[in-house]
Write an enzyme that holds these catalytic residues in place. Structure first.
Site, PDB file in Angstrom:
ATOM      1  N   ASN A 156    -119.004  30.385 -27.339  1.00 58.58           N
ATOM      2  CA  ASN A 156    -119.251  29.044 -27.427  1.00 58.58           C
ATOM      3  C   ASN A 156    -119.982  28.376 -26.625  1.00 58.58           C
ATOM      4  O   ASN A 156    -120.198  27.057 -26.483  1.00 58.58           O
ATOM      5  CB  ASN A 156    -117.698  28.518 -26.797  1.00 58.58           C
ATOM      6  CG  ASN A 156    -117.544  28.715 -25.487  1.00 58.58           C
ATOM      7  OD1 ASN A 156    -118.300  29.586 -24.913  1.00 58.58           O
ATOM      8  ND2 ASN A 156    -116.792  28.082 -24.672  1.00 58.58           N
ATOM      9  N   CYS A 157    -121.172  29.188 -26.010  1.00 60.52           N
ATOM     10  CA  CYS A 157    -122.386  28.485 -25.379  1.00 60.52           C
ATOM     11  C   CYS A 157    -123.337  28.137 -26.386  1.00 60.52           C
ATOM     12  O   CYS A 157    -123.769  28.801 -27.322  1.00 60.52           O
ATOM     13  CB  CYS A 157    -122.877  29.689 -24.443  1.00 60.52           C
ATOM     14  SG  CYS A 157    -121.732  29.761 -23.139  1.00 60.52           S
TER      15      CYS A 157
END
Length: 111
Positions: free
Chosen positions: A109-110
């Protein structure tokens, strides 16, 4: 290319500086990756790096920030299981930068 040379051995990195082969990780590689991020590793850093690697072994993924905070809190106590503590160690993104130095893949999710 965006690689490291550690003890005469070339370590391949992707375009964001993460290891291409997770088996290339060593404490010396971690130190070199931290230096590239302008981070001097202390015992607190090493404690969190060890937890990141344990998390990856247990769950087969790099933790996002919330699971990382919770995991650190469970293992190192509530005073260290706080976002501000982790931000001081691995700015500006503890999950991403910590995972990179720990030799793990980029958390999904980065950005």
């Amino acid at each position: 290319m965006n690689n490291l040379v550690i003890a005469g051995r070339e370590i391949a990195l992707d375009k964001e500086g993460f290891l291409r082969d997770l088996n290339d990780w060593t404490p010396d590689v971690a130190t070199a990756l931290a230096t590239r991020e302008n981070i001097e590793l202390t015992q607190d850093h090493w404690d969190v790096i060890a937890l990141l690697r344990d998390f990856y072994q247990e769950f087969e993924l790099s933790p996002a920030m919330r699971p990382l905070v919770k995991y650190v809190g469970q293992h190192l106590g509530p005073e260290k299981g706080r976002s501000i503590f982790l931000m001081q160690l691995f700015p500006p993104s503890p999950a991403k930068i910590g995972s990179k130095i720990a030799g793990l893949p980029k958390p999904t999710n980065c950005l």
